[in-house]
Design a protein around this motif. Structure first.
Motif, PDB file in Angstrom:
ATOM      1  N   ASP A   1      12.771  -1.460   4.507  1.00 49.87           N
ATOM      2  CA  ASP A   1      12.542  -0.620   3.343  1.00 49.87           C
ATOM      3  C   ASP A   1      11.517   0.453   3.663  1.00 49.87           C
TER       4      ASP A   1
ATOM      5  N   SER B   1       8.131   2.318   3.010  1.00 51.17           N
ATOM      6  CA  SER B   1       6.854   1.832   2.504  1.00 51.17           C
ATOM      7  C   SER B   1       5.791   2.899   2.719  1.00 51.17           C
TER       8      SER B   1
ATOM      9  N   VAL C   1       1.651   2.945   1.860  1.00 51.30           N
ATOM     10  CA  VAL C   1       0.485   2.266   1.311  1.00 51.30           C
ATOM     11  C   VAL C   1      -0.716   3.173   1.535  1.00 51.30           C
TER      12      VAL C   1
ATOM     13  N   GLY D   1       1.505  -3.614   3.897  1.00 51.38           N
ATOM     14  CA  GLY D   1       2.837  -3.620   3.299  1.00 51.38           C
ATOM     15  C   GLY D   1       3.993  -3.684   4.281  1.00 51.38           C
TER      16      GLY D   1
ATOM     17  N   GLU E   1       6.416  -6.962   4.124  1.00 51.79           N
ATOM     18  CA  GLU E   1       7.382  -6.871   3.026  1.00 51.79           C
ATOM     19  C   GLU E   1       8.474  -5.853   3.346  1.00 51.79           C
ATOM     20  N   ALA E   2       8.077  -4.698   3.860  1.00 46.30           N
ATOM     21  CA  ALA E   2       9.044  -3.632   4.147  1.00 46.30           C
ATOM     22  C   ALA E   2      10.018  -4.005   5.262  1.00 46.30           C
TER      23      ALA E   2
END
Length: 141
Positions: A8, A10, A12, A34, A37-38
């Motif tokens: 994904d 991202s 931050v 992040g 998660e990404a």
């Protein structure tokens, strides 16, 4: 087309995440960037900074990881890699080969580094010390 699972986008910003305790070491603070998660767990990236003096350091350990780099952004740290003392200063980049025994035993009060590891859920395993002496840390003033 890549054979890997998609990641994904991202972004931050510094105000988005704070440095927090609760990471691998009590004497450091960690700022999540992040990336875990990404990348859906393929990679983790976090900033790590000194929170208290290096009284006992990390102890001898190794990581079960495919890839790990440390980019020193501020200050300095001294590591033992196997039986070698290694000074890592701001601007230096260390690529730690998988499984290398190491011990972070000293660092400056302003130490901060970016750590990137794959996979995100890498394991840390305590190991026996090699036959060498670990120097004493420098007292903070």
């Amino acid at each position: 087309m890549s054979e890997f699972a998609p990641t994904d986008f991202s972004l931050v910003k510094p105000a988005d995440t704070a440095f927090k305790p609760g990471g691998l070491r009590d004497f450091f603070l960690y700022r999540d960037l992040g990336i875990a998660e990404a990348t859906h767990g393929k990679v983790i990236a976090h900033l790590v900074k000194a929170n208290s003096p290096p009284d006992s350091g990390t102890g001898w350990h190794r990581h079960e990881a495919d890839f790990q780099i440390v980019i020193m952004t501020k200050g300095w740290a001294k590591f033992m890699y196997e039986d070698q003392v290694t000074l890592v200063e701001a601007g230096d980049v260390v690529q730690q080969r998988p499984g290398i025994r190491h011990f972070l035993f000293d660092y400056s009060p302003d130490m901060e580094y970016l750590e990137i590891v794959s996979p995100a859920d890498f394991k840390t395993v305590d190991v026996e010390a090699p036959a060498c002496v670990v120097p004493e840390p420098t007292p903070w003033k």
